[in-house]
Design an enzyme around this catalytic site. Structure first.
Site, PDB file in Angstrom:
ATOM      1  N   SER A  51      26.035  34.833  42.903  1.00 39.30           N
ATOM      2  CA  SER A  51      27.347  34.401  42.424  1.00 39.30           C
ATOM      3  C   SER A  51      27.253  33.197  41.491  1.00 39.30           C
ATOM      4  CB  SER A  51      28.263  34.063  43.606  1.00 39.30           C
ATOM      5  OG  SER A  51      28.533  35.214  44.369  1.00 39.30           O
ATOM      6  N   GLY A 230      30.995  35.672  37.641  1.00 36.57           N
ATOM      7  CA  GLY A 230      31.793  36.027  36.473  1.00 36.57           C
ATOM      8  C   GLY A 230      33.233  36.386  36.778  1.00 36.57           C
ATOM      9  N   CYS A 256      34.843  37.793  48.263  1.00 34.93           N
ATOM     10  CA  CYS A 256      34.829  37.020  47.010  1.00 34.93           C
ATOM     11  C   CYS A 256      35.125  37.874  45.783  1.00 34.93           C
ATOM     12  CB  CYS A 256      33.519  36.241  46.892  1.00 34.93           C
ATOM     13  SG  CYS A 256      33.445  34.910  48.112  1.00 34.93           S
ATOM     14  N   LEU A 257      34.129  38.189  44.951  1.00 35.57           N
ATOM     15  CA  LEU A 257      34.403  39.026  43.781  1.00 35.57           C
ATOM     16  C   LEU A 257      34.940  40.383  44.226  1.00 35.57           C
ATOM     17  CD1 LEU A 257      34.299  39.252  40.679  1.00 35.57           C
ATOM     18  CD2 LEU A 257      31.914  40.013  40.886  1.00 35.57           C
ATOM     19  N   ASN A 298      32.386  29.848  47.168  1.00 33.56           N
ATOM     20  CA  ASN A 298      31.718  29.792  45.871  1.00 33.56           C
ATOM     21  C   ASN A 298      32.465  30.701  44.908  1.00 33.56           C
ATOM     22  OD1 ASN A 298      30.076  29.911  43.639  1.00 33.56           O
ATOM     23  ND2 ASN A 298      28.501  31.147  44.610  1.00 33.56           N
ATOM     24  N   PHE A 301      37.224  31.902  40.183  1.00 37.22           N
ATOM     25  CA  PHE A 301      38.429  32.699  39.955  1.00 37.22           C
ATOM     26  C   PHE A 301      39.103  32.914  41.302  1.00 37.22           C
ATOM     27  CE2 PHE A 301      35.714  33.521  36.406  1.00 37.22           C
ATOM     28  CZ  PHE A 301      36.555  33.695  35.319  1.00 37.22           C
ATOM     29  N   HIS A 342      32.807  33.112  52.302  1.00 35.07           N
ATOM     30  CA  HIS A 342      31.567  33.761  52.725  1.00 35.07           C
ATOM     31  C   HIS A 342      31.352  33.659  54.238  1.00 35.07           C
ATOM     32  CE1 HIS A 342      29.630  34.799  48.878  1.00 35.07           C
ATOM     33  NE2 HIS A 342      30.363  33.810  48.410  1.00 35.07           N
ATOM     34  N   GLU A 344      29.270  35.226  55.995  1.00 33.05           N
ATOM     35  CA  GLU A 344      27.844  35.335  56.323  1.00 33.05           C
ATOM     36  C   GLU A 344      27.112  34.004  56.226  1.00 33.05           C
ATOM     37  OE1 GLU A 344      27.677  34.820  52.117  1.00 33.05           O
ATOM     38  OE2 GLU A 344      28.988  36.059  53.341  1.00 33.05           O
TER      39      GLU A 344
END
Length: 368
Positions: A51, A230, A256-257, A298, A301, A342, A344
């Site tokens: 990431s 990104g 996340c993403l 982390n 966006f 996250h 994990e």
């Protein structure tokens, strides 16, 4: 040890601001969007987290490298940050089970790093001004660096998942495990795979642009969309994949993403944050249970919270307590949920582990 020959090095921000430091290891130049991580430990996990691909990492902890490196503490097959900026770089390490120094690790990975920077001043500056592109270099010609920096693409609109995703599908876990998972790799961390595997999952990991038909050919019990670097908006194949999974009501979990991809698949917007959230001390509230969680985050966006709140098929499940941004959501009538942090990484250490258990429970209910 080569630190006696250290050279003057420059951190140049996109707005022309300059900070001076000293080089670590190799000469050269590295560039990317500068961001800062507030974690006190876990630097090797951070440096190898996909990431962070393409970003200059500024660490707020005063000492980096003091406990060396260990091959069991990587999240991918290589260092993913574009470069490191820190205050004090430890060329010696004191941990018994370390397998080497961070200096040697960076030399092996060809990573550009500089230290002796006033990191508090840099963090304060970019907190006010916002994340921006930067260059670190042993070239001290500022005008040359400014010209190079102009050519660095902005993170907004930048597709980076293809740079870190696997090229070919691969398997993780025990083939005889009771549950099969198809995971889309848009920057997946190894510890996510470990957490799924220890809960009885055999995972097939697919490249970033794989189709629903490809993931479904594994005949999985559930689908997973990973973290990654990104902007989520250019990832059209992943968005279409999420739409198909949701339409067919398969168990789906996104981190996340992957969380952002699920939001876009539901017509929800994302936006680039002023600075983003990066660290292992971010407070989140679970609105369903009422409990708080200390989380690892982390991301630069985020999903628009008001659009989720006003969406007939979605429900906000988690909020970030520092700024009230969206930290988690679920679909009301579909087997789908996601979070913007996250579980994990376990900084709590176990505050968020239930999310993996929740995914398994969703799979069990679906199989019934």
């Amino acid at each position: 040890m080569k630190y006696t020959q250290r050279k003057k090095a420059i951190l140049l921000l996109a707005d022309g601001t300059v900070f001076e430091g000293k080089s670590i290891g190799r000469d050269g130049t590295a560039y990317g969007e500068i961001c800062y991580n507030t974690g006190m430990t876990g630097y090797q996990e951070v440096f190898t987290d996909p990431s962070y691909f393409g970003q200059i990492m500024l660490t707020t902890n005063a000492h980096i490298g003091n406990y060396g490196v260990n091959e069991n503490e990587v999240e991918s097959d290589s260092v993913k940050i574009a470069g490191l900026v820190c205050k004090n770089f430890s060329f010696n390490y004191s941990r018994d089970d370390a397998q080497g120094s961070l200096e040697d690790y960076f030399e092996k990975e060809n990573v550009m790093a500089i230290s002796d920077i006033d990191t508090r001043a840099v963090v304060s500056y970019i907190r006010d001004k916002g994340a921006m592109n930067a260059i670190i270099s042993t070239n001290t010609n500022i005008e040359e660096l400014k010209d190079q920096l102009k050519a660095v693409p902005a993170m907004d609109g930048l597709e980076l998942a293809s740079k870190v995703s696997t090229k070919e599908p691969y398997f993780f876990g025990e083939e005889t495990a009771p549950y099969k998972i198809s995971a889309l790799d848009i920057g997946i961390k190894r510890n996510i795979l470990r957490n799924l595997a220890k809960r009885g999952c055999y995972i097939k990991v697919f490249p970033y642009n794989s189709s629903y038909e490809e993931l479904n050919s594994f005949n999985p019990d559930g689908f997973f969309l990973s973290n990654g670097p990104g902007d989520p908006n250019p990832l059209k194949e992943a968005q279409e994949l999420a739409k198909e999974i949701i339409k067919r009501d398969h168990p789906l979990f996104g981190i996340c993403l992957g969380h952002q991809i699920i939001a876009i698949a539901n017509g929800i917007s994302t936006y680039k944050m002023h600075n983003g959230h990066r660290g292992i001390n971010h407070p989140v509230k679970n609105l369903i249970s009422g409990k708080g969680e200390v989380t690892s985050q982390n991301h630069g966006f985020v999903v628009k919270r008001d659009e989720v709140e006003n969406h007939s098929d979605l429900e906000v499940t988690h909020i970030h307590l520092n700024d009230d941004t969206l930290a988690g959501m679920r679909m009301k009538d579909k087997n789908c949920f996601s979070v913007q942090y996250h579980p994990e990484a376990s900084p709590g250490p176990h505050d968020s582990a239930y999310l993996f258990d929740q995914f398994i429970e969703n799979i069990k209910l679906s199989k019934k």
